[in-house]
Design an enzyme around this catalytic site. Structure first.
Site, PDB file in Angstrom:
ATOM      1  N   LYS A 189       0.846  -1.208   0.000  1.00  0.00           N
ATOM      2  CA  LYS A 189       0.000   0.000   0.000  1.00  0.00           C
ATOM      3  C   LYS A 189       0.875   1.250   0.000  1.00  0.00           C
ATOM      4  CE  LYS A 189      -3.709  -2.520   2.304  1.00  0.00           C
ATOM      5  NZ  LYS A 189      -4.301  -2.935   3.600  1.00  0.00           N
TER       6      LYS A 189
ATOM      7  N   GLN B 239      -4.064  -1.701  10.040  1.00  0.00           N
ATOM      8  CA  GLN B 239      -3.967  -3.014   9.391  1.00  0.00           C
ATOM      9  C   GLN B 239      -4.508  -4.093  10.333  1.00  0.00           C
ATOM     10  OE1 GLN B 239      -2.927  -3.463   6.095  1.00  0.00           O
ATOM     11  NE2 GLN B 239      -3.784  -5.497   6.462  1.00  0.00           N
TER      12      GLN B 239
ATOM     13  N   ASP C  30     -10.944   2.900   4.713  1.00  0.00           N
ATOM     14  CA  ASP C  30     -11.232   1.463   4.617  1.00  0.00           C
ATOM     15  C   ASP C  30     -12.738   1.211   4.567  1.00  0.00           C
ATOM     16  OD1 ASP C  30      -9.300  -0.435   4.285  1.00  0.00           O
ATOM     17  OD2 ASP C  30      -8.813  -0.637   6.419  1.00  0.00           O
TER      18      ASP C  30
END
Ligand code: NDP
Length: 294
Positions: A54, A98, A121
């Site tokens: 990412k 994460q 997200d």
């Protein structure tokens, strides 16, 4: 006739190029550089590798990115404090924690602490609620990527029977909610199947568009697929393979070789849905930054 292979890697590359172009415009016109912050707790190698990928994508599209690492035994308060700092940092437009987090940290509490304005997200309950009722919001990256794959391959879900196998909060439920909206690029008739389905094949065989988000290697076999269906394989499963250096290879939730002979279009694994997730994260972060100047 064998299916058209939907090239997720190529479509993801196009989206990243679009984000790169629009990022340059945002910088030029408003002097704003999108910023994405990553929080990595513990040393799970897969999580580390995801964050690295990412970060590389951020570099490519012209964002600044910032990774904070915490040891596996760090406190929940420490994590919440970091999120709080990013929530008020004007240079950070998106926050990504994460997952998974260590067991002693409450994942829901952490997700709830992220400002919905920076929830790139799309997992915050406010983002989820807005998605369900059809309001503009950050859509979770993998399901948003599936919709883009369909549309950019010329497949309009409107009026089609979509069968989703899997009801997780990160894939199954959000893709079902995205595709059933009364909106362009959606408007599908959606069935969601899961382990309580007594006869899964009788459901999947009804699908014009079949989306497999199961986490079981090759669980969808050719006899479960209608002739001419579009098949989207979200699964990423490791299966032993002594001929590879790592001793395993990745396969999807769909028996690709057999199903491609029956489907009209199909995503491969890898190079299908997988690359779209990061591309959509870049798009969400760009949108978060664009909203600050609107
Ligand atoms: P989860 O394990 O959270 O959910 C799996 C879902 O599949 C559950 O709803 C489960 O039902 C259902 N299921 C499992 N077995 C069966 C079965 N035999 N019959 C019917 N339904 C079944 O997985 P995720 O949604 O997180 O991920 C699914 C797959 O997608 C995984 O392989 C994962 O690695 C991959 N993935 C890929 C991403 C990408 O970027 N391409 C991103 C996220 C995930 P129940 O609820 O009843 O238990």
């Amino acid at each position: 006739m064998p299916a058209t292979i939907i090239d997720g890697a190529a479509i993801a590359a196009t989206i990243k190029d679009e984000v790169r172009r629009d990022t340059a415009l945002l910088k030029e016109r408003h002097d704003v550089t999108p910023g994405l912050a990553f929080l990595l707790v513990g040393d799970n190698p897969a999580s580390r590798s995801y964050v690295r990928s990412k970060g590389r994508a951020c570099e490519y599209v012209g964002f600044h990115s910032h990774t904070v690492e915490r040891p596996a035994d760090c406190s929940e308060a420490d994590v919440l404090e970091q999120i709080d700092a990013w929530n008020t940092d004007p240079d950070i437009h998106g926050i990504l924690v994460q997952l998974p987090l260590p067991d002693h940290i409450d994942e829901n509490k952490v997700i709830n602490a992220i400002s919905p304005r920076k929830d790139v997200d799309g997992f915050h309950p406010i983002s989820v609620g807005r998605l369900v009722i059809g309001q503009e919001t950050f859509r979770p990256c993998t399901p948003a990527g599936i919709q883009e794959l369909l549309l950019r391959s010329g497949i309009d879900p409107s009026g089609k029977h979509v069968v989703v196998v899997g009801r997780s909060n990160i894939v199954g439920k959000p893709i079902a909610n995205i595709l059933l909206q009364k909106a362009p690029g959606a408007n599908a008739i959606v069935t969601v199947a899961h382990t309580a389905a007594a006869d899964l094949a009788s459901l999947t065989r009804q699908a014009d568009i079949l989306i497999a988000a199961i986490g079981r290697p090759r669980a969808i076999t050719a006899d479960m697929v209608k002739q001419g269906a579009v098949v989207i394989d979200v699964g990423i499963n490791q299966v032993p393979d002594a001929s590879t250096e790592k001793g395993y290879r990745l396969v999807g939730d769909v028996d690709f070789d057999a199903v491609k002979e029956k489907a009209s279009a199909i995503t491969p694994v890898p190079r299908g849905v997988g690359p779209m997730t990061i591309a959509m994260l870049m798009q969400n972060t760009l949108h978060a930054a664009q909203r600050t100047v609107r």
